[in-house]
Design an enzyme around this catalytic site. Structure first.
Site, PDB file in Angstrom:
ATOM      1  CG  ASP A   1      33.124  14.131 -10.645  1.00  0.00           C
ATOM      2  OD1 ASP A   1      32.694  15.148  -9.743  1.00  0.00           O
ATOM      3  OD2 ASP A   1      33.818  13.198 -10.183  1.00  0.00           O
TER       4      ASP A   1
ATOM      5  CG  ASP B   1      24.388  11.198  -6.438  1.00  0.00           C
ATOM      6  OD1 ASP B   1      23.187  11.425  -6.507  1.00  0.00           O
ATOM      7  OD2 ASP B   1      24.708  10.090  -5.752  1.00  0.00           O
TER       8      ASP B   1
ATOM      9  CE  LYS C   1      24.509   9.183 -10.313  1.00  0.00           C
ATOM     10  NZ  LYS C   1      24.772   8.173  -9.348  1.00  0.00           N
TER      11      LYS C   1
ATOM     12  NE  ARG D   1      40.274   8.033  -9.920  1.00  0.00           N
ATOM     13  CZ  ARG D   1      39.372   8.733  -9.067  1.00  0.00           C
ATOM     14  NH1 ARG D   1      38.228   9.513  -9.726  1.00  0.00           N
ATOM     15  NH2 ARG D   1      39.251   8.233  -7.999  1.00  0.00           N
TER      16      ARG D   1
HETATM   17  P1  5GP Z   1      27.343  14.309  -3.721  1.00  0.00           P
HETATM   18  O1  5GP Z   1      27.843  15.024  -2.800  1.00  0.00           O
HETATM   19  O2  5GP Z   1      26.574  15.350  -4.798  1.00  0.00           O
HETATM   20  O3  5GP Z   1      26.157  13.038  -3.493  1.00  0.00           O
HETATM   21  O4  5GP Z   1      28.445  13.288  -4.465  1.00  0.00           O
HETATM   22  C1  5GP Z   1      29.186  13.823  -5.304  1.00  0.00           C
HETATM   23  C2  5GP Z   1      30.537  12.979  -5.653  1.00  0.00           C
HETATM   24  O5  5GP Z   1      29.992  11.460  -5.110  1.00  0.00           O
HETATM   25  C3  5GP Z   1      31.166  13.026  -6.799  1.00  0.00           C
HETATM   26  O6  5GP Z   1      32.046  13.957  -7.051  1.00  0.00           O
HETATM   27  C4  5GP Z   1      31.663  11.569  -6.955  1.00  0.00           C
HETATM   28  O7  5GP Z   1      32.832  11.619  -6.384  1.00  0.00           O
HETATM   29  C5  5GP Z   1      30.517  10.632  -6.356  1.00  0.00           C
HETATM   30  N1  5GP Z   1      29.576  10.166  -7.242  1.00  0.00           N
HETATM   31  C6  5GP Z   1      28.374  10.490  -7.121  1.00  0.00           C
HETATM   32  N2  5GP Z   1      27.535   9.926  -8.224  1.00  0.00           N
HETATM   33  C7  5GP Z   1      28.553   9.032  -8.677  1.00  0.00           C
HETATM   34  C8  5GP Z   1      28.487   8.263 -10.037  1.00  0.00           C
HETATM   35  O8  5GP Z   1      27.333   7.784 -10.729  1.00  0.00           O
HETATM   36  N3  5GP Z   1      29.763   7.582 -10.243  1.00  0.00           N
HETATM   37  C9  5GP Z   1      30.948   7.881  -9.597  1.00  0.00           C
HETATM   38  N4  5GP Z   1      31.674   7.331 -10.007  1.00  0.00           N
HETATM   39  N5  5GP Z   1      31.042   8.763  -8.503  1.00  0.00           N
HETATM   40  C10 5GP Z   1      29.829   9.348  -8.179  1.00  0.00           C
HETATM   41 MG    MG Z   2      34.869   8.182  -6.384  1.00  0.00          MG
HETATM   42 MG    MG Z   3      33.194  15.682  -7.850  1.00  0.00          MG
END
Ligand code: 5GP
Ligand code: MG
Ligand code: MG
Length: 186
Positions: free
Chosen positions: A104, A107, A135, A169
């Site tokens: 999805d 980040d 992001k 969602r």
């Molecule tokens: P990462 O490990 O890349 O920092 O985080 C990934 C996960 O963090 C995503 O799969 C999601 O579950 C959550 N996440 C990161 N940014 C967002 C956001 O802007 N909105 C939502 N709902 N979840 C996010």
């Molecule tokens: Mg979540």
């Molecule tokens: Mg994810």
């Protein structure tokens, strides 16, 4: 349906649909339909990727199979720590298969880099990633992503599978939340 919880629409339903079709074309070109490795295996990361995964699969012109994984990263609800725990593992062995992780949002990229290491140790024939959203922070982590739908600003987004405390969602578009939802100012 969520009243004034949503501050703005970042990506509309139509924009998402157009992008999913575009990504499906790119993915289909990458994988031969009659590969000796068998059908392309889509690995969806629950729960955020469900809408993207099913819409993508419907648009793909090559046969695919679907597997799901649920992972939980330790940390707060709005940022991830990179320490990941498997809540639900794949049902099938992926050795020798062409695997495409369907995400999805990336980040920090910590969840994904952990997942890539975990899945590559299972010896798939190939392992790639397609993500709907990315992001700015993700650019600081070295994760090779085959295709990105949208590069978005560093804001917390919900909808089209993405939640805040398990809500939102079910929105068909991607939006930002009004700060009052976080318990902040009105
Ligand atoms: P990462 O490990 O890349 O920092 O985080 C990934 C996960 O963090 C995503 O799969 C999601 O579950 C959550 N996440 C990161 N940014 C967002 C956001 O802007 N909105 C939502 N709902 N979840 C996010
Ligand atoms: Mg979540
Ligand atoms: Mg994810």
């Amino acid at each position: 349906m969520y009243g004034d919880d949503i501050a703005s629409v970042l990506i509309s339903e139509d924009e998402i649909a157009a992008k999913v079709s575009e990504l499906a074309d790119l993915v289909a070109k990458r994988y031969p339909a009659d590969a000796p490795e068998g059908d392309l295996l889509l690995v969806g990361v629950l729960k955020g990727a469900i809408f993207f995964m099913t819409d993508l699969a419907k648009k793909l012109t090559i046969p695919t199979q679907m597997e799901f994984m649920a992972v939980s990263s330790y940390g707060s609800s709005t940022s991830s720590s990179g320490v990941v725990r498997i809540m639900k593992d794949l049902d099938k062995d992926i050795a020798g298969r062409n695997v495409l992780i369907v995400e999805d949002i990336i980040d920090s990229g910590l969840t994904l880099s952990w997942l890539l290491r975990n899945l590559s140790s299972r010896n798939p024939a190939s392992l790639e990633v397609v993500t709907l959203l990315r992001k700015p922070d993700a650019l600081r982590t070295q994760v090779d992503v085959l295709h990105v739908g949208f590069d978005i600003p560093n804001e917390f987004v919900v909808g089209y599978g993405l939640d805040y405390a398990e809500r939102y969602r079910d929105m068909p578009y991607i939006g930002t939340l009004h700060p009052k939802v976080y318990g902040g100012e009105a």
